[in-house]
Design an enzyme around this catalytic site. Sequence first.
Site, short mmCIF file in Angstrom:
data_model
loop_
_atom_site.label_atom_id
_atom_site.label_comp_id
_atom_site.label_asym_id
_atom_site.label_seq_id
_atom_site.Cartn_x
_atom_site.Cartn_y
_atom_site.Cartn_z
N LYS A 39 0.98 -1.16 -0.03
CA LYS A 39 -0.13 0.26 -0.03
C LYS A 39 0.78 1.20 -0.07
CE LYS A 39 -0.35 0.75 4.93
NZ LYS A 39 -0.98 0.45 6.17
N ARG A 134 -6.57 2.10 17.31
CA ARG A 134 -7.06 2.02 15.67
C ARG A 134 -8.05 0.69 15.61
NH1 ARG A 134 -3.58 1.94 10.27
NH2 ARG A 134 -3.89 -0.17 10.58
#
Length: 370
Positions: A39, A134
């Site tokens: 990514k 997160r």
Amino acid sequence: MQVNRYPAVIIDHRKYRENARTVYRWCHEKGLLVAGIIKGTSGITGIAADLVWAGADMIGSSRLDQIRHAQAEGVQSTWLLIRIPMLSEVPDVVATADISLNSELAVLAALNREALRQSRVHRVILMADLGDLREGWIDQEELIQAAVQVETAMDGLRLEGIGTNLGCYGSVMPTKDKLESLAALAERVEEAIGRPLDIVSGGATSSLMAVFDGYLPARINMLRIGAAPMTGPLEDLRTSYGRREMDALHDDAFVLEAEIIELKTKPSYPIGELGVDATGHSPTFIDRGMRRRAIVAVGRADYGDPYDIIPELAGAEVIGASGDHTLIDVTDVEAPLHIGDVLRFRLRYSAILNLTANEDIAVREISALD
Ligand SMILES: *Cc1c(COP(=O)(O)O)cnc(C)c1O
């Protein structure tokens, strides 16, 4: 005549592959599987092939598009979706990814229904939030219950293991106690389902610290590595809390080239009544007298934050940027400079991410695999 287009990102695939091979060796020597994460380089062509060449045991991305792109290139691997899935993409997750990271029962139930519909078995890793805040279950009992539910009531899914993510939102470090609590949780899940888990995934590049310092619990057997091979020692604070092991890696696998469009000597303190700059902030200026400055034709719209680009030219210093201009103080540069010269910049993670995602940036590749 061949005219190069600027700004351009130069990708030295050989250096990137060597970096990845070195990092993966550190992991493989400790018995760790490695998911090579694409990514950070926006999954552009050639990157996944480099990571497979370097020995990645699987390839992961936060985005299904990038996985599909790598598959269309003909890269063979096991495919991991590392951003917990959207409900709206569940059919594509099952069709495209072999394994996904998950933290919601509603999504697991949808993945299960879809996997049964597609006559596939989709593998899942349940995420534990160990305090970075997160993704992941923060309540470990709830994670264990979800694991039991996947194991006993969702025939379309295989519970591959558990994992955690650290150092992303909360800046929480992968310390010994955090990793040991992940290992302990894995054992509790195994007790609850009555069999061993295949994967206990102990984090990202930041967890290399535990590999270097030798405190990674034996039960943790996989890391998900993106940043380290991209930036090497350039960003060792972000990638490994300043560990010097990173010096073994190249810091110029990804380089930005941009062209000088103005060269003038100007005052260093603005002239007039000061308000706000192009980003709406009120900067402070230090009067350093008259300075020689270059403007290069690249800006925040391309790379994001000028902090993330570092001139290779000795004596050059980035002093500011707007959307399409970057100002470089070149007073202390000894080499002669001219309009049209090209300056090179080393890149931190976010700049590589932004530049590779930007269709307007030319890409020049060195030593790509066929
Ligand atoms: C981005 C990401 C990684 C890779 O992190 P790096 O710091 O680039 O190694 C691993 N796991 C998850 C869940 C991620 O989002």
